[in-house]
Design an enzyme around this catalytic site. Structure first.
Site, PDB file in Angstrom:
ATOM      1  N   GLU A 161       0.815  -1.232   0.000  1.00 11.94           N
ATOM      2  CA  GLU A 161       0.000   0.000   0.000  1.00 11.94           C
ATOM      3  C   GLU A 161       0.843   1.274   0.000  1.00 11.94           C
ATOM      4  O   GLU A 161       0.658   2.157   0.831  1.00 11.94           O
ATOM      5  CB  GLU A 161      -0.962   0.005   1.203  1.00 11.94           C
ATOM      6  CG  GLU A 161      -1.886  -1.192   1.213  1.00 11.94           C
ATOM      7  CD  GLU A 161      -2.936  -1.134   2.314  1.00 11.94           C
ATOM      8  OE1 GLU A 161      -2.820  -0.300   3.225  1.00 11.94           O
ATOM      9  OE2 GLU A 161      -3.896  -1.925   2.256  1.00 11.94           O
ATOM     10  N   GLU A 276      -5.353 -10.480  -1.495  1.00  9.15           N
ATOM     11  CA  GLU A 276      -6.270 -10.325  -0.351  1.00  9.15           C
ATOM     12  C   GLU A 276      -7.724 -10.365  -0.809  1.00  9.15           C
ATOM     13  O   GLU A 276      -8.550  -9.560  -0.378  1.00  9.15           O
ATOM     14  CB  GLU A 276      -5.973  -9.006   0.376  1.00  9.15           C
ATOM     15  CG  GLU A 276      -4.525  -8.889   0.838  1.00  9.15           C
ATOM     16  CD  GLU A 276      -4.242  -7.661   1.679  1.00  9.15           C
ATOM     17  OE1 GLU A 276      -5.195  -7.018   2.163  1.00  9.15           O
ATOM     18  OE2 GLU A 276      -3.053  -7.340   1.862  1.00  9.15           O
TER      19      GLU A 276
HETATM   20  C1  XIL Z   1      -5.708  -6.435   8.301  1.00  4.28           C
HETATM   21  C2  XIL Z   1      -6.076  -7.678   9.095  1.00  4.28           C
HETATM   22  O1  XIL Z   1      -7.053  -8.413   8.422  1.00  4.28           O
HETATM   23  C3  XIL Z   1      -6.566  -7.259  10.442  1.00  4.28           C
HETATM   24  O2  XIL Z   1      -6.822  -8.404  11.240  1.00  4.28           O
HETATM   25  C4  XIL Z   1      -5.512  -6.380  11.106  1.00  4.28           C
HETATM   26  O3  XIL Z   1      -5.996  -5.916  12.289  1.00  4.28           O
HETATM   27  C5  XIL Z   1      -5.175  -5.203  10.245  1.00  4.28           C
HETATM   28  O4  XIL Z   1      -4.767  -5.659   8.971  1.00  4.28           O
HETATM   29  N1  XIL Z   1      -4.839  -4.517   3.696  1.00  4.28           N
HETATM   30  C6  XIL Z   1      -3.758  -5.268   4.086  1.00  4.28           C
HETATM   31  C7  XIL Z   1      -3.888  -6.218   5.190  1.00  4.28           C
HETATM   32  O5  XIL Z   1      -2.726  -5.225   3.425  1.00  4.28           O
HETATM   33  O6  XIL Z   1      -2.694  -6.400   5.891  1.00  4.28           O
HETATM   34  C8  XIL Z   1      -4.969  -5.804   6.139  1.00  4.28           C
HETATM   35  O7  XIL Z   1      -5.143  -6.837   7.085  1.00  4.28           O
HETATM   36  C9  XIL Z   1      -6.262  -5.546   5.395  1.00  4.28           C
HETATM   37  C10 XIL Z   1      -6.083  -4.432   4.405  1.00  4.28           C
END
Ligand code: XIL
Length: 377
Positions: A161, A276
């Site tokens: 990100e 994701e």
């Molecule tokens: C999120 C997890 O799902 C949560 O459990 C944690 O608290 C925060 O991070 N983008 C990403 C992930 O790259 O690492 C994030 O994951 C969700 C959004």
């Protein structure tokens, strides 16, 4: 092997059951998919993975069982993030991450490493001092972490990100690099070069990724490509692009697939990972993400059939597209069961239904749509 010609073999007919014996019970009715179906379905195309937490994996939960049965890969949901491994200056704590990584490997799964640099998981101390101080700290950290997991983790999201535009913040005009805490501390985006070079040096056999959300948005994708081009110009090593694909029921699958094509069409030899994947049942305005206002109302504890069907169709279209694109090596969901998902808490607490398995662990229409071509949505 028994043929069906039935040609004269001397088979002994089974003895009739004694009078009064009840008929055998019917086989148990189960919605559970056949073991290994998901990982088997796409065996020749890409690995299918899921995010999971160590707590979930170690608790003999339904999610853990499904992960082992269905997925060939996991991504630790937070255990490998910097604020978890290095919450305080001067020491590294690998206990939770080791637990989860060894669980995965012991269950014949591979592990995606997520993520070495992420603005949201960076403790303040890490960005203190001069750019040179930050660089040294970063290089030491990457060397130590990748060395620790050498041979166990061969794929790393080096940066997560880091691209502008955050469409909700309206920062269209600022150029390709996100104005994150890292950018501000270093004064520019050189930290990306440092991180990727350090990662390549730490483990030359590892695959290195830049993972990003909303690559399905053509406007944002131009910035991604610009950063990739800058890497190429500067000789910064990178092997692939991670597309998070946090999508929703309004997403046109063609837009997501265009993100893959755009990377392919740069002819940089990069592979694509879906990192994701989930499909939220909410299409909130930006204010919901920014300030938790005007969020769409909670759907409640029962998923509407129409929305389940829409989700199934989008995922079927996406998977059909992934299969057709040889540069797609990994498709990773962000959780197993609907109640695992971060989207039940973010941006606000609500029932969400973004994944392949429902809260009871049963496969949803979306699962059937991608694993069974004859399934009618
Ligand atoms: C999120 C997890 O799902 C949560 O459990 C944690 O608290 C925060 O991070 N983008 C990403 C992930 O790259 O690492 C994030 O994951 C969700 C959004």
């Amino acid at each position: 092997m028994s043929g069906c010609g039935g040609g004269g073999g001397a088979t002994t007919p089974a003895a009739p059951p004694p009078v009064g014996t009840p008929p055998p019970p019917p086989p148990p009715v189960s919605n559970a998919p056949a073991t290994g179906l998901l990982r088997d379905t796409f065996r020749n195309n890409f690995q299918v993975g899921t995010a999971i937490t160590n707590a979930n994996a170690q608790s003999s939960s339904a999610s853990a069982d499904l992960a082992v049965d269905q997925f060939g890969m996991i991504t630790p949901e937070y255990e490998l993030k910097l604020n978890n491994i290095a919450p305080n200056e001067g020491s590294l704590d690998f206990a939770e991450a080791d637990d989860l990584v060894d669980w995965a490997i012991g269950n014949n799964m591979t592990v995606r490493g997520h993520a070495l640099v992420w603005h949201a998981a960076t403790p303040d101390y890490f960005l203190q001092g001069s750019p040179a101080d930050i660089r040294l700290r970063l290089e030491d950290y990457i060397a130590a972490v990748m060395d620790h997991f050498r041979g166990r983790i061969t794929i790393w999201d080096v940066a997560n990100e880091v691209v502008s535009v955050d469409l909700y913040r309206g920062d269209e005009g600022i150029g390709p690099d996100r104005r994150s805490n890292w950018f501000e501390a270093v004064g520019n985006a050189d930290y990306l070069d440092w991180a990727f070079r350090a990662a390549r040096a730490a483990d030359p056999t590892a695959q290195l990724f830049l993972s990003e959300y909303e690559t399905e948005n053509a406007f944002k994708r131009r910035w991604v490509i610009e950063i990739l081009q800058r890497f190429a110009d500067r000789g910064v090593p990178i092997d692939g692009v991670g597309h998070q694909f946090h999508l929703n029921l309004d997403t046109d699958p063609a837009l997501a697939l265009a993100a893959i094509d755009d990377v392919d069409n740069q002819f940089m030899g990069l592979v694509n990972h879906i990192t994701e994947l989930d499909l939220s049942f909410y299409r909130d305005p930006g204010t919901c993400w920014e300030s938790e206002t005007n969020c769409i109302a909670d759907i409640g504890p029962t998923a509407p059939d129409g929305m389940l069907a829409t989700q199934a169709q989008i995922l079927r279209d996406l998977f059909t597209g992934f299969v057709q694109r040889s540069s797609v090596d990994v498709v990773n969901f962000w959780g197993v069961k609907d109640d695992d998902s971060w989207l039940n808490d973010v941006p606000v607490e609500r029932y969400n239904y973004p994944l392949l398995f429902d809260r009871g662990g049963d496969p949803k229409p979306a699962f059937l749509a991608i694993t069974d071509p004859s399934y009618v949505i």
